[in-house]
Design a protein around this motif. Sequence first.
Motif, PDB file in Angstrom:
ATOM      1  N   GLY A 128     -63.733 -33.347  -9.587  1.00 38.82           N
ATOM      2  CA  GLY A 128     -64.092 -32.538  -8.474  1.00 38.82           C
ATOM      3  C   GLY A 128     -63.476 -33.819  -7.709  1.00 38.82           C
ATOM      4  N   ASN A 129     -62.359 -34.114  -7.183  1.00 30.65           N
ATOM      5  CA  ASN A 129     -61.839 -35.446  -6.067  1.00 30.65           C
ATOM      6  C   ASN A 129     -62.711 -34.488  -4.255  1.00 30.65           C
ATOM      7  OD1 ASN A 129     -60.993 -36.876  -8.539  1.00 30.65           O
ATOM      8  ND2 ASN A 129     -59.292 -35.820  -7.929  1.00 30.65           N
ATOM      9  N   TYR A 130     -63.194 -35.981  -3.858  1.00 33.63           N
ATOM     10  CA  TYR A 130     -63.941 -35.383  -2.263  1.00 33.63           C
ATOM     11  C   TYR A 130     -62.791 -35.394  -1.625  1.00 33.63           C
ATOM     12  CZ  TYR A 130     -68.806 -35.114  -4.038  1.00 33.63           C
ATOM     13  OH  TYR A 130     -70.319 -35.118  -3.470  1.00 33.63           O
ATOM     14  N   LEU A 131     -61.842 -36.685  -1.976  1.00 31.80           N
ATOM     15  CA  LEU A 131     -61.248 -37.033  -0.943  1.00 31.80           C
ATOM     16  C   LEU A 131     -59.941 -36.163  -0.262  1.00 31.80           C
ATOM     17  CD1 LEU A 131     -60.979 -41.354  -1.854  1.00 31.80           C
ATOM     18  CD2 LEU A 131     -62.608 -39.954  -0.210  1.00 31.80           C
ATOM     19  N   PRO A 132     -59.130 -35.124  -1.639  1.00 31.30           N
ATOM     20  CA  PRO A 132     -58.178 -34.175  -0.807  1.00 31.30           C
ATOM     21  C   PRO A 132     -58.903 -33.226  -0.635  1.00 31.30           C
ATOM     22  CG  PRO A 132     -57.972 -34.919  -3.076  1.00 31.30           C
ATOM     23  CD  PRO A 132     -59.166 -35.848  -3.092  1.00 31.30           C
ATOM     24  N   ALA A 133     -59.983 -32.847  -1.102  1.00 32.16           N
ATOM     25  CA  ALA A 133     -60.624 -31.629   0.058  1.00 32.16           C
ATOM     26  C   ALA A 133     -61.514 -32.517   1.443  1.00 32.16           C
ATOM     27  CB  ALA A 133     -62.081 -31.076  -0.865  1.00 32.16           C
ATOM     28  N   ILE A 134     -61.427 -33.390   1.319  1.00 30.88           N
ATOM     29  CA  ILE A 134     -62.084 -33.910   2.605  1.00 30.88           C
ATOM     30  C   ILE A 134     -60.789 -34.329   4.438  1.00 30.88           C
ATOM     31  CG2 ILE A 134     -62.879 -35.272   4.376  1.00 30.88           C
ATOM     32  CD1 ILE A 134     -64.804 -36.449   1.924  1.00 30.88           C
ATOM     33  N   VAL A 135     -60.026 -34.520   3.151  1.00 31.03           N
ATOM     34  CA  VAL A 135     -58.803 -34.186   4.081  1.00 31.03           C
ATOM     35  C   VAL A 135     -58.164 -33.301   4.767  1.00 31.03           C
ATOM     36  CG1 VAL A 135     -56.401 -35.459   4.509  1.00 31.03           C
ATOM     37  CG2 VAL A 135     -57.641 -36.848   3.127  1.00 31.03           C
ATOM     38  N   CYS A 136     -57.830 -32.433   3.705  1.00 29.25           N
ATOM     39  CA  CYS A 136     -57.686 -30.802   4.196  1.00 29.25           C
ATOM     40  C   CYS A 136     -58.557 -30.596   5.182  1.00 29.25           C
ATOM     41  CB  CYS A 136     -57.731 -30.083   2.173  1.00 29.25           C
ATOM     42  SG  CYS A 136     -57.010 -28.714   2.808  1.00 29.25           S
ATOM     43  N   ALA A 137     -59.624 -30.226   5.048  1.00 31.85           N
ATOM     44  CA  ALA A 137     -60.540 -30.315   5.631  1.00 31.85           C
ATOM     45  C   ALA A 137     -60.640 -30.823   7.526  1.00 31.85           C
ATOM     46  CB  ALA A 137     -61.916 -30.356   4.836  1.00 31.85           C
ATOM     47  N   LYS A 138     -60.616 -31.910   7.446  1.00 34.78           N
ATOM     48  CA  LYS A 138     -59.677 -32.363   8.581  1.00 34.78           C
ATOM     49  C   LYS A 138     -59.241 -31.904   9.488  1.00 34.78           C
ATOM     50  CE  LYS A 138     -59.659 -36.364   9.206  1.00 34.78           C
ATOM     51  NZ  LYS A 138     -59.436 -38.222   8.606  1.00 34.78           N
ATOM     52  N   LYS A 139     -57.746 -31.102   8.271  1.00 37.50           N
ATOM     53  CA  LYS A 139     -57.069 -31.028   8.865  1.00 37.50           C
ATOM     54  C   LYS A 139     -57.236 -30.065   9.823  1.00 37.50           C
ATOM     55  CE  LYS A 139     -52.260 -28.945   7.619  1.00 37.50           C
ATOM     56  NZ  LYS A 139     -50.835 -29.847   6.785  1.00 37.50           N
ATOM     57  N   MET A 140     -58.150 -29.234   8.804  1.00 40.20           N
ATOM     58  CA  MET A 140     -58.288 -27.956   9.387  1.00 40.20           C
ATOM     59  C   MET A 140     -58.991 -27.181  10.783  1.00 40.20           C
ATOM     60  SD  MET A 140     -57.357 -25.047   7.273  1.00 40.20           S
ATOM     61  CE  MET A 140     -55.527 -25.895   7.849  1.00 40.20           C
ATOM     62  N   LEU A 141     -60.039 -28.655  10.806  1.00 34.72           N
ATOM     63  CA  LEU A 141     -60.846 -28.753  11.612  1.00 34.72           C
ATOM     64  C   LEU A 141     -60.041 -28.744  12.954  1.00 34.72           C
ATOM     65  CD1 LEU A 141     -64.368 -30.288  10.068  1.00 34.72           C
ATOM     66  CD2 LEU A 141     -64.585 -28.168  11.167  1.00 34.72           C
ATOM     67  N   LEU A 142     -58.921 -29.946  12.403  1.00 35.21           N
ATOM     68  CA  LEU A 142     -58.466 -30.473  14.278  1.00 35.21           C
ATOM     69  C   LEU A 142     -57.260 -29.324  14.566  1.00 35.21           C
ATOM     70  CD1 LEU A 142     -58.514 -34.301  13.125  1.00 35.21           C
ATOM     71  CD2 LEU A 142     -60.043 -33.239  14.378  1.00 35.21           C
ATOM     72  N   SER A 143     -57.550 -28.412  13.457  1.00 33.53           N
ATOM     73  CA  SER A 143     -56.236 -27.317  14.310  1.00 33.53           C
ATOM     74  C   SER A 143     -56.874 -27.056  15.620  1.00 33.53           C
ATOM     75  CB  SER A 143     -55.659 -26.536  12.989  1.00 33.53           C
ATOM     76  OG  SER A 143     -57.102 -25.266  12.899  1.00 33.53           O
ATOM     77  N   ASN A 144     -57.699 -26.921  16.094  1.00 40.53           N
ATOM     78  CA  ASN A 144     -57.932 -26.424  17.550  1.00 40.53           C
ATOM     79  C   ASN A 144     -58.946 -27.592  17.358  1.00 40.53           C
ATOM     80  OD1 ASN A 144     -59.174 -24.890  19.436  1.00 40.53           O
ATOM     81  ND2 ASN A 144     -59.429 -23.057  18.812  1.00 40.53           N
ATOM     82  N   LYS A 145     -58.488 -27.671  19.253  1.00 39.95           N
ATOM     83  CA  LYS A 145     -60.001 -28.890  19.951  1.00 39.95           C
ATOM     84  C   LYS A 145     -60.351 -28.673  21.126  1.00 39.95           C
ATOM     85  CE  LYS A 145     -57.004 -33.146  17.864  1.00 39.95           C
ATOM     86  NZ  LYS A 145     -56.099 -34.069  18.478  1.00 39.95           N
TER      87      LYS A 145
END
Length: 275
Positions: A128-145
Amino acid sequence: MGAFVLGLNVEKVPISKEMEDEHLRASKDSTNHELWNSHTVAVVDQSGSMRKTDAENGVTRSDLVWVCLAVDYVGKRLRTGEATNRDYFSLIQMGTEANCLIKEHPFNWILYNNIIDMLRTRQPLGAGNYLPAIVCAKKMLLSNKKGKCLQQLVFLTDGAPSDDLPRGLGYATHSNYHIRVVSNHIASVARQFGSRLTIGAIAVGSGQYHALEAMIDCAKDYNCQTYLKKSLLNAGDLSAAFISMSSLISASKSRATDILTNRQRTFRDLIREPQ
C-alpha cells in the motif's frame, strides 16, 4: 445483477435510455471546466491487507469499503439531490502502484453501478504505497483550477504507508520520511485551493496512522475543510464516515452559493500561504 455482501444483495440500479443520454451529455460537458460544480477524488487502498475477512459478518475489508462508498457516499448524494451531473468523481486504486479506475465521471446512477461492480472485480494485492496514489490524486485535483469548482479528496486506507525509505536522505525512521513527503504533497495542492478543498482521511481498523494525521494537519494550515475518522470494521461506522464526507462537500456548496442568484460563487485563483 447485484453483489452479495454484508448479508444483503446490493442491487444495481436499472439504467434507462434517458439516463444513458443524460450521462453522455454530462460526459461530453466535462471538457468544459467552467460547468463543474465539484470534483471528488477518492483514493481507495487495495493492498493485500484489504483481503482480510475481519470486517462485519466476515466480509473482506475491501468489500465493506466498496459497498459503503457506493451506498453511503455516491448513492446518498444522488438520492438527496446533493450531487448532480455537474459534479464529477474520480477513483484511484492504491496498491504497489496507483491506478486511475474512474476518471471525471458525472455523478449519476451509472457511477453508482460501476462502484458496485468493484465488489466483484477488484482483487486486493501487494503493498500500500501512499506516494504514487497521492501524486495521481494531485494530478486529478489540479486538472480543474476554475474558481467555481469545489474540490474534495477522500483518502481511505487500512494501514501505514509501505513506500520504501530512500537511501541517504538522513531520515531517522520510515514514519518521519512519510510524514514529511505526504505533507509536502498535500501542501502543494492545498495552497492552490484553500477553503474550497475538503480533505478527508478514513482509517479502516486499528493501526498507526501518523501520515494520515499529518495530511489533515497540513490541510488545516491552508484553511481547507478537513475530516479524520478512524473507523471500526463495521458498516455502521464506515457508513457514518462517508456520510460525513458527503455532508462536508454539501456544506461547502452552501457556503459558496450566492443567496440572490442561487449560483455558486467563483473563488479567486491565488496561492495561499500556511496560517
